[in-house]
Every structure is written in C-alpha cells, then in structure tokens.
Design a protein around this motif. Sequence first.
Motif, PDB file in Angstrom:
ATOM      1  N   LYS A  66       0.833  -1.203   0.000  1.00 54.35           N
ATOM      2  CA  LYS A  66       0.000   0.000   0.000  1.00 54.35           C
ATOM      3  C   LYS A  66       0.866   1.251   0.000  1.00 54.35           C
ATOM      4  O   LYS A  66       1.906   1.309   0.640  1.00 54.35           O
ATOM      5  N   ARG A  67       0.394   2.249  -0.755  1.00 56.12           N
ATOM      6  CA  ARG A  67       1.088   3.530  -0.817  1.00 56.12           C
ATOM      7  C   ARG A  67       0.194   4.625  -0.245  1.00 56.12           C
ATOM      8  O   ARG A  67      -1.034   4.550  -0.360  1.00 56.12           O
ATOM      9  N   LEU A  68       0.822   5.620   0.327  1.00 59.99           N
ATOM     10  CA  LEU A  68       0.054   6.738   0.862  1.00 59.99           C
ATOM     11  C   LEU A  68      -0.581   7.552  -0.253  1.00 59.99           C
ATOM     12  O   LEU A  68      -1.670   8.089  -0.102  1.00 59.99           O
ATOM     13  N   ASN A  69       0.127   7.626  -1.366  1.00 59.19           N
ATOM     14  CA  ASN A  69      -0.384   8.368  -2.522  1.00 59.19           C
ATOM     15  C   ASN A  69      -0.155   7.517  -3.772  1.00 59.19           C
ATOM     16  O   ASN A  69       0.915   6.925  -3.938  1.00 59.19           O
ATOM     17  N   LYS A  70      -1.147   7.455  -4.633  1.00 55.19           N
ATOM     18  CA  LYS A  70      -1.039   6.603  -5.822  1.00 55.19           C
ATOM     19  C   LYS A  70       0.016   7.105  -6.813  1.00 55.19           C
ATOM     20  O   LYS A  70       0.523   6.345  -7.639  1.00 55.19           O
ATOM     21  N   ASN A  71       0.340   8.387  -6.744  1.00 52.37           N
ATOM     22  CA  ASN A  71       1.343   8.950  -7.655  1.00 52.37           C
ATOM     23  C   ASN A  71       2.781   8.677  -7.209  1.00 52.37           C
ATOM     24  O   ASN A  71       3.711   8.888  -7.979  1.00 52.37           O
ATOM     25  N   ARG A  72       2.936   8.220  -5.994  1.00 53.11           N
ATOM     26  CA  ARG A  72       4.282   7.926  -5.495  1.00 53.11           C
ATOM     27  C   ARG A  72       4.771   6.579  -6.048  1.00 53.11           C
ATOM     28  O   ARG A  72       3.964   5.687  -6.296  1.00 53.11           O
TER      29      ARG A  72
END
Length: 249
Positions: A66-72
Amino acid sequence: DDDDEEEEDINDVGGSSRTQTKEEIRTELSNMSFEDILMLQSKVGTKVYNEVAYGSRKSQDVSKKKRLNKNRPVEISAKKPTPFIRQVVPVRQPTRRDPRFDDLSGEYKPEIFEKTYRFINDIKRREKEIIQKKLKKTKTDGEKRNKLQFLLKRLENQERARLNQEQQRERELQLKRQQREQTHHGDQPFFLKKSDKKKLHLAEKYLDLKKSGKLENFLSKKRKRNAVKDRRKLPKQLQHKKTSQDTQF
C-alpha cells in the motif's frame, strides 16, 4: 438512522469477538505439545492452521504494498539486489539490413555496377604499380618480399577474374543481339543451354591460349590434374602399384 447505528455496534462486537477467539486459539496452541499440534494440523489442514496461527499472508502483502499516494513510486526493499541488466528507459534499436539481400536496394545490374564503381579498378592499378616498385627495392628482407608477392598475385588474379567476367558479359550481349536480329527477320529466337555456353567458353579459351603460346603448358597441367583424379578413384592396392611404377621410371 438509529437502526444503522445498532447494526454498526453489532458489527464492531462481532469483529472484536472474532479477534478474541483467534487470540485465545493462539494462546492455546502455545501451551499445546508438539504432538498435539501435529495431530490438530493433520485434522484441520495446514492451510487453515497457518491462517489461524500466523494469519493470512495475503493481507500482510497487501498492507506492505500500500502507498500513501497513488502517484508515489512503489518502495522496494534494499535487501533485494537489483538485477545487473535492467531496462530503465525503453531504447529503440536500429534495424540493420544488408543491401545485398534487400529489395529496397533495387535490382543488381552488372553494367551499372561496373560504371559506378569503375574508380576501384584505377585504385587497384595504382596499388599494383606501388607494390611492383617496392618489390624492386626490397631484395634482402625475405618476409616482406613474400608479402608483397602475395599481394601482387592477388591483385593480378582479381584483374584476371574481372576481365573474364567482362568477356562473358560481352558474349551474352552478343548472343542477345543475334536473337533480336533473328526475331526482326521473323525467325524464332534460340536460347543456348549451359553446356553449350560452356563449350563456347572453352573454345574461346583454347584460341586465346594458342595465340599467347601458353597452350602446351595449360594442357600439361590439365593432364596432371586428370591423372591425380583418376588415381584417387582407383582402389588402394592399384594406387600403390602405380606409384611404385612411376618411381621406377
């Protein structure tokens, strides 16, 4: 609204009760002996036992990815070594093509080829003259002299082969002219076979050798080659006899 709140409370209780039962089972498993655990594992199955005892791995993997932001970008562990060869940016590879076997280069025509690359013959003539001059100068150095002689012989052979090709081309053009003339007069065109062409070529070669005075030398070499070929075809016993007879004479 009151009904929705009641449902949420029930779900929360159910969820907490489930977690409690799992914890209780784990505590029981920790107190059990190894034999009892094996018996339980055989009854329930390894998959169910692992899910209860250690938890499902899928949920752990999902939580890791899981990422905090999808763009990362995705975080990759530094413990895993990166591959030595990896394609970071896609590179467009150039397509290589051989003009000899490519249709884009057009059809090969020897007449046009000779005209366009005629300057190569001039370069070869100049090289031949330079080599001949160097040969006259070098008299002591045997290795250098052998190299120069080899180069000179190669150039002479290339020149001879080129002249033979030109003569053959001229013969073919002459035959084509004769065919055209016959068709103009109303006669049917004739097409020579390969064997007939070979005979004509040999006849011309014979006349050229006779004019130059090299006919006897050529025929003697030809006889020797034919004798060697005939000797190879004979059985081994006859070969030894023939060689012994030749040595006696």
